[in-house]
Write a protein that holds these residues in place. Structure first.
Motif, PDB file in Angstrom:
ATOM      1  N   ALA A  31      20.361   9.275   2.581  1.00 45.87           N
ATOM      2  CA  ALA A  31      20.438   8.207   3.585  1.00 45.87           C
ATOM      3  C   ALA A  31      19.635   8.559   4.830  1.00 45.87           C
ATOM      4  CB  ALA A  31      21.893   7.936   3.947  1.00 45.87           C
ATOM      5  N   ARG A  32      19.721   9.815   5.238  1.00 46.94           N
ATOM      6  CA  ARG A  32      18.993  10.254   6.428  1.00 46.94           C
ATOM      7  C   ARG A  32      17.506  10.455   6.127  1.00 46.94           C
ATOM      8  NH1 ARG A  32      21.732  12.496  10.944  1.00 46.94           N
ATOM      9  NH2 ARG A  32      23.969  12.078  10.856  1.00 46.94           N
ATOM     10  N   LEU A  33      17.200  10.994   4.939  1.00 46.87           N
ATOM     11  CA  LEU A  33      15.816  11.311   4.619  1.00 46.87           C
ATOM     12  C   LEU A  33      14.974  10.049   4.441  1.00 46.87           C
ATOM     13  CD1 LEU A  33      14.554  14.201   2.476  1.00 46.87           C
ATOM     14  CD2 LEU A  33      13.581  11.941   2.105  1.00 46.87           C
ATOM     15  N   VAL A  34      15.496   9.037   3.750  1.00 45.73           N
ATOM     16  CA  VAL A  34      14.691   7.827   3.564  1.00 45.73           C
ATOM     17  C   VAL A  34      14.425   7.140   4.902  1.00 45.73           C
ATOM     18  CG1 VAL A  34      15.453   7.449   1.184  1.00 45.73           C
ATOM     19  CG2 VAL A  34      16.685   6.336   3.041  1.00 45.73           C
ATOM     20  N   THR A  35      15.393   7.218   5.796  1.00 44.81           N
ATOM     21  CA  THR A  35      15.196   6.647   7.127  1.00 44.81           C
ATOM     22  C   THR A  35      14.143   7.442   7.888  1.00 44.81           C
ATOM     23  OG1 THR A  35      17.465   5.805   7.236  1.00 44.81           O
ATOM     24  CG2 THR A  35      16.318   6.121   9.322  1.00 44.81           C
ATOM     25  N   SER A  36      14.248   8.761   7.829  1.00 38.94           N
ATOM     26  CA  SER A  36      13.304   9.641   8.510  1.00 38.94           C
ATOM     27  C   SER A  36      11.879   9.447   7.994  1.00 38.94           C
ATOM     28  CB  SER A  36      13.733  11.101   8.313  1.00 38.94           C
ATOM     29  OG  SER A  36      12.753  11.998   8.770  1.00 38.94           O
ATOM     30  N   MET A  37      11.722   9.401   6.668  1.00 39.33           N
ATOM     31  CA  MET A  37      10.390   9.249   6.086  1.00 39.33           C
ATOM     32  C   MET A  37       9.790   7.886   6.429  1.00 39.33           C
ATOM     33  SD  MET A  37       9.641  12.111   4.874  1.00 39.33           S
ATOM     34  CE  MET A  37       8.061  11.600   4.185  1.00 39.33           C
ATOM     35  N   ALA A  38      10.619   6.870   6.475  1.00 41.34           N
ATOM     36  CA  ALA A  38      10.126   5.536   6.846  1.00 41.34           C
ATOM     37  C   ALA A  38       9.602   5.540   8.269  1.00 41.34           C
ATOM     38  CB  ALA A  38      11.242   4.512   6.692  1.00 41.34           C
ATOM     39  N   GLN A  39      10.333   6.201   9.161  1.00 44.76           N
ATOM     40  CA  GLN A  39       9.911   6.262  10.555  1.00 44.76           C
ATOM     41  C   GLN A  39       8.630   7.070  10.708  1.00 44.76           C
ATOM     42  OE1 GLN A  39      13.654   7.843  11.991  1.00 44.76           O
ATOM     43  NE2 GLN A  39      14.231   5.877  12.915  1.00 44.76           N
ATOM     44  N   LEU A  40       8.527   8.179   9.980  1.00 47.52           N
ATOM     45  CA  LEU A  40       7.347   9.033  10.088  1.00 47.52           C
ATOM     46  C   LEU A  40       6.097   8.356   9.540  1.00 47.52           C
ATOM     47  CD1 LEU A  40       8.812  12.507   9.012  1.00 47.52           C
ATOM     48  CD2 LEU A  40       7.941  11.893  11.272  1.00 47.52           C
ATOM     49  N   THR A  41       6.212   7.704   8.390  1.00 50.50           N
ATOM     50  CA  THR A  41       5.032   7.116   7.760  1.00 50.50           C
ATOM     51  C   THR A  41       4.652   5.765   8.357  1.00 50.50           C
ATOM     52  OG1 THR A  41       6.414   6.207   5.973  1.00 50.50           O
ATOM     53  CG2 THR A  41       5.368   8.340   5.582  1.00 50.50           C
ATOM     54  N   ALA A  42       5.652   4.996   8.790  1.00 49.04           N
ATOM     55  CA  ALA A  42       5.345   3.683   9.375  1.00 49.04           C
ATOM     56  C   ALA A  42       4.569   3.838  10.667  1.00 49.04           C
ATOM     57  CB  ALA A  42       6.624   2.899   9.620  1.00 49.04           C
ATOM     58  N   GLY A  43       4.782   4.968  11.342  1.00 46.12           N
ATOM     59  CA  GLY A  43       4.089   5.206  12.599  1.00 46.12           C
ATOM     60  C   GLY A  43       2.671   5.697  12.408  1.00 46.12           C
ATOM     61  N   GLY A  44       2.257   5.812  11.139  1.00 47.40           N
ATOM     62  CA  GLY A  44       0.920   6.307  10.851  1.00 47.40           C
ATOM     63  C   GLY A  44      -0.149   5.251  11.034  1.00 47.40           C
ATOM     64  N   ALA A  45      -1.381   5.689  10.928  1.00 54.86           N
ATOM     65  CA  ALA A  45      -2.522   4.794  11.132  1.00 54.86           C
ATOM     66  C   ALA A  45      -2.877   4.058   9.858  1.00 54.86           C
ATOM     67  CB  ALA A  45      -3.714   5.627  11.615  1.00 54.86           C
ATOM     68  N   GLY A  46      -3.777   3.087  10.015  1.00 55.48           N
ATOM     69  CA  GLY A  46      -4.355   2.444   8.859  1.00 55.48           C
ATOM     70  C   GLY A  46      -3.599   1.245   8.330  1.00 55.48           C
ATOM     71  N   ALA A  47      -4.055   0.780   7.155  1.00 57.16           N
ATOM     72  CA  ALA A  47      -3.494  -0.412   6.528  1.00 57.16           C
ATOM     73  C   ALA A  47      -3.526  -0.239   5.015  1.00 57.16           C
ATOM     74  CB  ALA A  47      -4.292  -1.644   6.944  1.00 57.16           C
ATOM     75  N   GLN A  48      -2.935  -1.217   4.320  1.00 54.97           N
ATOM     76  CA  GLN A  48      -2.845  -1.160   2.863  1.00 54.97           C
ATOM     77  C   GLN A  48      -2.956  -2.586   2.314  1.00 54.97           C
ATOM     78  OE1 GLN A  48       1.051  -0.119   1.151  1.00 54.97           O
ATOM     79  NE2 GLN A  48       0.096   1.510  -0.030  1.00 54.97           N
ATOM     80  N   PHE A  49      -3.726  -2.747   1.236  1.00 49.11           N
ATOM     81  CA  PHE A  49      -3.812  -4.065   0.606  1.00 49.11           C
ATOM     82  C   PHE A  49      -3.859  -3.927  -0.907  1.00 49.11           C
ATOM     83  CE2 PHE A  49      -8.310  -2.952   1.031  1.00 49.11           C
ATOM     84  CZ  PHE A  49      -8.901  -3.461  -0.119  1.00 49.11           C
ATOM     85  N   ILE A  50      -3.672  -5.055  -1.597  1.00 45.92           N
ATOM     86  CA  ILE A  50      -3.555  -5.035  -3.052  1.00 45.92           C
ATOM     87  C   ILE A  50      -4.560  -5.989  -3.676  1.00 45.92           C
ATOM     88  CG2 ILE A  50      -1.706  -6.787  -3.001  1.00 45.92           C
ATOM     89  CD1 ILE A  50      -0.419  -5.276  -5.374  1.00 45.92           C
ATOM     90  N   TYR A  51      -5.097  -5.592  -4.850  1.00 43.74           N
ATOM     91  CA  TYR A  51      -6.114  -6.405  -5.526  1.00 43.74           C
ATOM     92  C   TYR A  51      -5.946  -6.245  -7.041  1.00 43.74           C
ATOM     93  CZ  TYR A  51     -10.659  -8.655  -6.195  1.00 43.74           C
ATOM     94  OH  TYR A  51     -11.672  -9.530  -6.532  1.00 43.74           O
ATOM     95  N   PRO A  52      -6.020  -7.346  -7.805  1.00 47.08           N
ATOM     96  CA  PRO A  52      -5.819  -7.261  -9.255  1.00 47.08           C
ATOM     97  C   PRO A  52      -7.016  -6.657  -9.980  1.00 47.08           C
ATOM     98  CG  PRO A  52      -6.408  -9.500  -8.648  1.00 47.08           C
ATOM     99  CD  PRO A  52      -6.237  -8.741  -7.356  1.00 47.08           C
ATOM    100  N   ILE A  53      -6.717  -5.897 -11.031  1.00 49.24           N
ATOM    101  CA  ILE A  53      -7.777  -5.320 -11.864  1.00 49.24           C
ATOM    102  C   ILE A  53      -7.542  -5.679 -13.330  1.00 49.24           C
ATOM    103  CG2 ILE A  53      -8.481  -3.441 -10.330  1.00 49.24           C
ATOM    104  CD1 ILE A  53      -6.542  -1.610 -11.811  1.00 49.24           C
ATOM    105  N   VAL A  54      -6.801  -6.783 -13.542  1.00 47.38           N
ATOM    106  CA  VAL A  54      -6.562  -7.297 -14.890  1.00 47.38           C
ATOM    107  C   VAL A  54      -6.923  -8.779 -14.931  1.00 47.38           C
ATOM    108  CG1 VAL A  54      -4.748  -5.657 -15.541  1.00 47.38           C
ATOM    109  CG2 VAL A  54      -4.143  -7.755 -14.293  1.00 47.38           C
ATOM    110  N   ASP A  55      -7.057  -9.317 -16.154  1.00 44.91           N
ATOM    111  CA  ASP A  55      -7.334 -10.743 -16.295  1.00 44.91           C
ATOM    112  C   ASP A  55      -6.030 -11.528 -16.366  1.00 44.91           C
ATOM    113  OD1 ASP A  55      -6.315 -10.459 -18.897  1.00 44.91           O
ATOM    114  OD2 ASP A  55      -8.300 -10.400 -19.835  1.00 44.91           O
ATOM    115  N   SER A  56      -6.112 -12.799 -16.693  1.00 45.96           N
ATOM    116  CA  SER A  56      -4.926 -13.650 -16.696  1.00 45.96           C
ATOM    117  C   SER A  56      -3.915 -13.261 -17.771  1.00 45.96           C
ATOM    118  CB  SER A  56      -5.332 -15.118 -16.892  1.00 45.96           C
ATOM    119  OG  SER A  56      -6.014 -15.295 -18.127  1.00 45.96           O
ATOM    120  N   GLU A  57      -4.363 -12.511 -18.774  1.00 47.69           N
ATOM    121  CA  GLU A  57      -3.453 -12.042 -19.827  1.00 47.69           C
ATOM    122  C   GLU A  57      -3.029 -10.593 -19.604  1.00 47.69           C
ATOM    123  OE1 GLU A  57      -1.721 -13.142 -22.598  1.00 47.69           O
ATOM    124  OE2 GLU A  57      -2.065 -15.072 -21.641  1.00 47.69           O
ATOM    125  N   TRP A  58      -3.274 -10.104 -18.397  1.00 50.05           N
ATOM    126  CA  TRP A  58      -2.865  -8.760 -17.991  1.00 50.05           C
ATOM    127  C   TRP A  58      -3.597  -7.644 -18.737  1.00 50.05           C
ATOM    128  CZ3 TRP A  58       3.211  -9.262 -17.493  1.00 50.05           C
ATOM    129  CH2 TRP A  58       3.501 -10.103 -16.404  1.00 50.05           C
TER     130      TRP A  58
END
Length: 352
Positions: A125-152
């Motif tokens: 309970a404490r560690l997941v909260t701690s890690m969220a605080q540490l990493t959320a305060g980091g720099a940068g961004a994240q995005f998602i893009y598909p690499i499959v077709d319509s049939e996966w």
């Protein structure tokens, strides 16, 4: 006869508006013999949150309205995702299923560690909260893009487009997560912005920026990893009681786990290097040959990525989205999502 199961834990961003109230509702709907136990575990998690001066999981889950600014704030979202997933794991009917291995996506690794008893409930309970605080305060961004077709099925053209952007922004853009049929890329805000503009529109909504996400699983999280290792010593880690498959596809097999190595991976490599969720799933089915794959909540978003990882390896001749849907129509599907009521009923102890 019991069925064997590979359990998969979801990552960040899976507790959304439709999931509001789901934790308390799932506890209330549980069979009497485990309902009290689940509530006791939630009370433990709430107590740790209260001691940290933060809103409890119960308060967040039972709020009258879902507020993005509240529920998706890093330290709140992490606690909700962990609590929902861990309580789902405890709800699996062990008279029906023998859990042979556990894995997860990204932050789901922390839930997987909890499920394998590598941490106590208060520590997690404490560690997941701690890690969220540490990493959320980091720099940068994240995005998602598909690499499959319509049939996966893997789409070489889309994969090439992603690789071209990684090449064009070397040192600033990275493969963050291999997530089934999607590439999750992360890096500096400038590199992410440029890459998103360069990639062609796919499926009418990609590339998609992931709000509130920093450059997870890249070297930009180096400071967070260092602080995490200073904050959480090897001593808080315990021998996992169930085999784990990490974000490299590496197996942590009991009872021969090197605890120092597990500590270094969890708070080092896992934080700063690519998380290969697809490989974790592929190793899980090849090495453990489970009768079923059980996806923990919250939400039910993991199913597509798991199916895509299986299609990529042609698992048991699975070769398309249509074929996966056909197999899922069986009386008891191969992939069971606890975020879907009808499939949850096939995993948990019957109400009596």
């Amino acid at each position: 006869m019991k069925k064997t199961a590979l359990v998969v834990c979801p990552g960040r961003g899976t507790y959304n508006k439709p999931e509001l109230g789901s934790i308390s509702a799932n506890i209330a709907a549980s069979s009497p013999k485990i309902r009290e136990y689940l509530q006791q575990v939630l009370d433990q998690i709430d107590a740790e949150r209260a001691a940290l001066g933060l809103a409890t999981v119960t308060e967040l889950d039972q709020a009258k309205l879902f507020k993005t600014s509240l529920h998706q704030k890093a330290e709140h979202a992490a606690a909700l995702i962990y609590a929902a997933g861990y309580l789902d794991f405890l709800s699996i009917d062990r008279e029906q299923y023998d859990v042979v291995a556990i894995t997860g996506n990204s932050m789901g690794w922390y839930t997987a560690m909890a499920c394998a008893e590598a941490w106590s409930v208060p520590t997690t309970a404490r560690l997941v909260t701690s890690m969220a605080q540490l990493t959320a305060g980091g720099a940068g961004a994240q995005f998602i893009y598909p690499i499959v077709d319509s049939e996966w099925r893997p789409d070489p053209a889309r994969e090439a487009q992603v690789n071209a952007q990684l090449q064009a922004h070397q040192g600033e853009l990275f493969r963050s997560i291999n997530y089934g049929g999607y590439a999750v890329l992360a890096g500096t805000e400038a590199a992410c912005s440029a890459a998103m503009k360069a990639l062609p529109l796919a499926d009418e909504r990609f590339p998609m920026l992931l709000p509130g996400h920093a450059a997870f699983h890249t070297h930009l999280m180096g400071e967070a990893a260092t602080k995490a290792q200073e904050t959480w010593p090897t001593a808080v880690f315990r021998e996992p009681q169930t085999p784990l498959i990490d974000g490299r596809g590496h197996q942590w097999l009991t009872p021969t786990v090197d605890m120092r190595a597990l500590h270094q991976y969890t708070l080092g490599h896992q934080v700063t290097e690519t998380y290969d969720f697809s490989k974790a799933i592929q190793v899980g089915v090849k090495e453990f040959a489970p009768d079923r794959i059980i996806l923990l909540g919250p939400g039910s978003g993991l199913g597509g990525a798991v199916a895509q990882a299986l299609i990529a390896m042609n698992w048991q001749d699975l070769d398309s989205k249509a074929e996966f849907s056909k197999r899922q129509a069986a009386e008891v599907p191969y992939v069971l999502s606890m975020g879907l009521a009808e499939q949850r009923a096939l995993v948990t102890t019957a109400q009596s």
